[in-house]
Scaffold this motif. Sequence first.
Motif, mmCIF file in Angstrom:
data_model
loop_
_atom_site.group_PDB
_atom_site.id
_atom_site.type_symbol
_atom_site.label_atom_id
_atom_site.label_comp_id
_atom_site.label_asym_id
_atom_site.label_seq_id
_atom_site.Cartn_x
_atom_site.Cartn_y
_atom_site.Cartn_z
ATOM 1 N N TYR A 47 -54.266 44.273 45.299
ATOM 2 C CA TYR A 47 -53.789 45.527 46.031
ATOM 3 C C TYR A 47 -52.385 45.798 45.983
ATOM 4 C CZ TYR A 47 -58.578 44.840 48.543
ATOM 5 O OH TYR A 47 -59.983 44.815 48.852
ATOM 6 N N ILE A 48 -52.164 46.882 45.506
ATOM 7 C CA ILE A 48 -50.640 47.271 45.738
ATOM 8 C C ILE A 48 -50.304 48.316 46.656
ATOM 9 C CG2 ILE A 48 -48.826 48.170 44.285
ATOM 10 C CD1 ILE A 48 -50.257 47.110 41.900
ATOM 11 N N ASP A 49 -49.650 48.154 47.662
ATOM 12 C CA ASP A 49 -49.508 49.055 48.784
ATOM 13 C C ASP A 49 -50.775 49.254 49.265
ATOM 14 O OD1 ASP A 49 -46.629 48.875 48.509
ATOM 15 O OD2 ASP A 49 -46.590 50.620 46.999
ATOM 16 N N ASP A 50 -51.425 48.267 49.503
ATOM 17 C CA ASP A 50 -52.761 48.377 50.276
ATOM 18 C C ASP A 50 -53.917 49.211 49.439
ATOM 19 O OD1 ASP A 50 -52.256 46.680 52.407
ATOM 20 O OD2 ASP A 50 -51.257 48.271 53.446
ATOM 21 N N MET A 51 -53.708 49.805 48.344
ATOM 22 C CA MET A 51 -54.464 50.250 47.430
ATOM 23 C C MET A 51 -55.168 49.362 46.502
ATOM 24 S SD MET A 51 -52.678 54.115 46.721
ATOM 25 C CE MET A 51 -53.840 54.434 45.532
ATOM 26 N N ASN A 52 -56.355 49.367 45.850
ATOM 27 C CA ASN A 52 -57.017 48.408 45.024
ATOM 28 C C ASN A 52 -56.762 49.144 43.699
ATOM 29 O OD1 ASN A 52 -58.733 47.441 43.308
ATOM 30 N ND2 ASN A 52 -60.556 47.548 44.670
ATOM 31 N N TYR A 53 -56.010 48.298 42.983
ATOM 32 C CA TYR A 53 -55.527 48.719 41.615
ATOM 33 C C TYR A 53 -56.373 47.811 40.569
ATOM 34 C CZ TYR A 53 -51.528 51.689 42.281
ATOM 35 O OH TYR A 53 -50.795 52.826 42.944
ATOM 36 N N GLY A 54 -57.070 46.807 41.054
ATOM 37 C CA GLY A 54 -57.910 46.226 39.905
ATOM 38 C C GLY A 54 -58.744 45.096 40.823
ATOM 39 N N TYR A 55 -59.975 45.131 40.096
ATOM 40 C CA TYR A 55 -61.177 44.353 40.656
ATOM 41 C C TYR A 55 -62.013 43.579 39.381
ATOM 42 C CZ TYR A 55 -65.491 42.658 42.276
ATOM 43 O OH TYR A 55 -66.745 42.000 42.692
ATOM 44 N N ALA A 56 -62.227 42.526 39.187
ATOM 45 C CA ALA A 56 -62.737 41.645 38.157
ATOM 46 C C ALA A 56 -63.501 40.506 38.663
ATOM 47 C CB ALA A 56 -62.115 41.330 37.135
ATOM 48 N N SER A 57 -64.658 40.337 37.837
ATOM 49 C CA SER A 57 -65.357 38.706 38.409
ATOM 50 C C SER A 57 -65.546 38.069 36.911
ATOM 51 C CB SER A 57 -66.679 39.167 38.831
ATOM 52 O OG SER A 57 -67.515 39.822 37.732
ATOM 53 N N ALA A 58 -65.283 36.701 37.054
ATOM 54 C CA ALA A 58 -65.609 36.052 35.716
ATOM 55 C C ALA A 58 -65.923 34.554 36.253
ATOM 56 C CB ALA A 58 -64.078 35.955 35.127
ATOM 57 N N ARG A 59 -66.125 33.728 35.338
ATOM 58 C CA ARG A 59 -66.606 32.377 35.404
ATOM 59 C C ARG A 59 -65.528 31.370 35.913
ATOM 60 N NH1 ARG A 59 -71.172 32.140 36.255
ATOM 61 N NH2 ARG A 59 -71.771 30.159 35.300
ATOM 62 N N THR A 60 -64.174 31.831 35.847
ATOM 63 C CA THR A 60 -63.047 31.022 36.127
ATOM 64 C C THR A 60 -62.190 32.103 37.091
ATOM 65 O OG1 THR A 60 -61.476 31.480 34.290
ATOM 66 C CG2 THR A 60 -63.087 29.540 34.123
ATOM 67 N N ARG A 61 -61.419 31.302 37.946
ATOM 68 C CA ARG A 61 -60.543 31.782 38.898
ATOM 69 C C ARG A 61 -59.504 32.943 37.921
ATOM 70 N NH1 ARG A 61 -58.317 30.615 44.584
ATOM 71 N NH2 ARG A 61 -56.491 31.891 44.568
ATOM 72 N N GLY A 62 -58.728 32.120 37.131
ATOM 73 C CA GLY A 62 -57.788 32.559 36.307
ATOM 74 C C GLY A 62 -58.400 33.935 35.333
ATOM 75 N N ASP A 63 -59.363 33.745 34.881
ATOM 76 C CA ASP A 63 -60.093 34.748 34.078
ATOM 77 C C ASP A 63 -60.326 36.020 34.973
ATOM 78 O OD1 ASP A 63 -59.924 33.629 31.889
ATOM 79 O OD2 ASP A 63 -62.098 33.193 31.406
ATOM 80 N N ALA A 64 -60.566 35.898 36.271
ATOM 81 C CA ALA A 64 -60.874 37.021 37.009
ATOM 82 C C ALA A 64 -59.454 37.565 37.481
ATOM 83 C CB ALA A 64 -61.640 36.630 38.345
ATOM 84 N N GLN A 65 -58.593 36.634 37.885
ATOM 85 C CA GLN A 65 -57.241 37.347 38.002
ATOM 86 C C GLN A 65 -56.700 37.800 36.937
ATOM 87 O OE1 GLN A 65 -55.930 33.657 40.170
ATOM 88 N NE2 GLN A 65 -54.812 35.145 41.143
ATOM 89 N N ASP A 66 -56.716 37.551 35.711
ATOM 90 C CA ASP A 66 -56.123 37.859 34.401
ATOM 91 C C ASP A 66 -56.678 39.324 34.234
ATOM 92 O OD1 ASP A 66 -54.626 36.013 33.997
ATOM 93 O OD2 ASP A 66 -55.815 35.083 32.511
#
Length: 81
Positions: A47-66
């Motif tokens: 969230y940037i300024d409380d707006m959703n700017y990105g969402y993902a799911s993946a097998r690892t935490r790092g991949d989801a965040q990336d």
Amino acid sequence: MSNPEHPRTNLNNLLQSIYGPYVPDHVRWEVYSQGPPNALTWYATIYIDDMNYGYASARTRGDAQDMAAQQAYNHLRRERR
């Protein structure tokens, strides 16, 4: 040594150019996992300024965040044109 092509690094550099030292005041991550320990799925939302700017799911935490960071980076770049 950091990779300049890393999605979270690219996003952080762009956010620094926008907000300077106040990035933490504008950015919030939600990261969690679900599923059995041997088959977790990680979910990351930025969230940037409380707006959703990105969402993902993946097998690892790092991949989801990336992946979420890449979405946010692309969105911000389009906004700034």
